[in-house]
Write a protein that holds these residues in place. Sequence first.
Motif, PDB file in Angstrom:
ATOM      1  N   ARG A  59       0.835  -1.205   0.000  1.00  0.00           N
ATOM      2  CA  ARG A  59       0.000   0.000   0.000  1.00  0.00           C
ATOM      3  C   ARG A  59       0.871   1.257   0.000  1.00  0.00           C
ATOM      4  N   ASP A  60       1.956   1.224   0.777  1.00  0.00           N
ATOM      5  CA  ASP A  60       2.826   2.392   0.926  1.00  0.00           C
ATOM      6  C   ASP A  60       3.873   2.526  -0.178  1.00  0.00           C
ATOM      7  N   HIS A  61       4.060   1.482  -0.967  1.00  0.00           N
ATOM      8  CA  HIS A  61       5.062   1.484  -2.035  1.00  0.00           C
ATOM      9  C   HIS A  61       4.421   1.024  -3.340  1.00  0.00           C
ATOM     10  N   PRO A  62       3.685   1.915  -3.990  1.00  0.00           N
ATOM     11  CA  PRO A  62       2.989   1.526  -5.222  1.00  0.00           C
ATOM     12  C   PRO A  62       3.928   1.035  -6.318  1.00  0.00           C
ATOM     13  N   GLU A  63       5.176   1.452  -6.281  1.00  0.00           N
ATOM     14  CA  GLU A  63       6.129   0.970  -7.291  1.00  0.00           C
ATOM     15  C   GLU A  63       6.401  -0.523  -7.103  1.00  0.00           C
ATOM     16  N   ASP A  64       6.430  -0.990  -5.854  1.00  0.00           N
ATOM     17  CA  ASP A  64       6.578  -2.423  -5.599  1.00  0.00           C
ATOM     18  C   ASP A  64       5.268  -3.153  -5.892  1.00  0.00           C
ATOM     19  N   LEU A  65       4.153  -2.517  -5.592  1.00  0.00           N
ATOM     20  CA  LEU A  65       2.846  -3.101  -5.885  1.00  0.00           C
ATOM     21  C   LEU A  65       2.728  -3.387  -7.377  1.00  0.00           C
ATOM     22  N   ALA A  66       3.165  -2.443  -8.205  1.00  0.00           N
ATOM     23  CA  ALA A  66       3.060  -2.598  -9.653  1.00  0.00           C
ATOM     24  C   ALA A  66       3.905  -3.758 -10.177  1.00  0.00           C
ATOM     25  N   LEU A  67       4.993  -4.087  -9.476  1.00  0.00           N
ATOM     26  CA  LEU A  67       5.923  -5.113  -9.959  1.00  0.00           C
ATOM     27  C   LEU A  67       5.920  -6.392  -9.116  1.00  0.00           C
ATOM     28  N   ALA A  68       5.088  -6.444  -8.087  1.00  0.00           N
ATOM     29  CA  ALA A  68       5.113  -7.572  -7.148  1.00  0.00           C
ATOM     30  C   ALA A  68       4.885  -8.908  -7.841  1.00  0.00           C
ATOM     31  N   ASP A  69       3.850  -9.023  -8.631  1.00  0.00           N
ATOM     32  CA  ASP A  69       3.554 -10.302  -9.266  1.00  0.00           C
ATOM     33  C   ASP A  69       4.671 -10.705 -10.227  1.00  0.00           C
ATOM     34  N   ALA A  70       5.187  -9.751 -10.979  1.00  0.00           N
ATOM     35  CA  ALA A  70       6.287 -10.052 -11.901  1.00  0.00           C
ATOM     36  C   ALA A  70       7.529 -10.491 -11.141  1.00  0.00           C
ATOM     37  N   ALA A  71       7.809  -9.852 -10.014  1.00  0.00           N
ATOM     38  CA  ALA A  71       9.000 -10.200  -9.227  1.00  0.00           C
ATOM     39  C   ALA A  71       8.887 -11.612  -8.662  1.00  0.00           C
ATOM     40  N   ILE A  72       7.722 -11.953  -8.150  1.00  0.00           N
ATOM     41  CA  ILE A  72       7.525 -13.288  -7.572  1.00  0.00           C
ATOM     42  C   ILE A  72       7.553 -14.338  -8.676  1.00  0.00           C
TER      43      ILE A  72
END
Length: 165
Positions: A59-72
């Motif tokens: 929630r606090d890091h939308p840049e990680d939110l945008a890439l979370a699924d790709a990173a995992i």
Amino acid sequence: SKTAAYHYFDGREDLLTAVLDGVLDRLLHALGPWDPARDEEDFGARFAAGSAALAAHLRDHPEDLALADAAIGRSDGTPWLDWFDALVTDGRRLGMIRTDVDHALMVSATAAVIRAADAWAVALMTSGSLEGLPQGDPPHQLWTLLRGLWGAAAAAPGQEPNGAH
């Protein structure tokens, strides 16, 4: 500059790998290590706390939110699956997770269920639809799915359940 970037990275793929590895590291840091629980209640509390910390980070890091699924999804799975291995090992020690399924398969299945739930929650967070759900609903739904996966061993046809977890 582009020239400077190529000094540090072998190309786009290498740069993308570095970015996604950084996202995965931050997600795992937010989740925290899995420490053995004292009992089933503590296990649930630790799981809920890790889930809440990860959700707060996203929630606090939308840049990680945008890439979370790709990173995992891009990772070879080792650091991500190590966390789930510790979770499943602990759940089995406590008698909460069935033992009639191969350990590696249970780890992979648990990680897959959580990844699917994460993708669902990320989509809700991204669209703003999470606000319309009852308080605590996504974690409750995930816990329900996991308890079904982890539950007592199914009896073979013509046999009584053995009650193993």
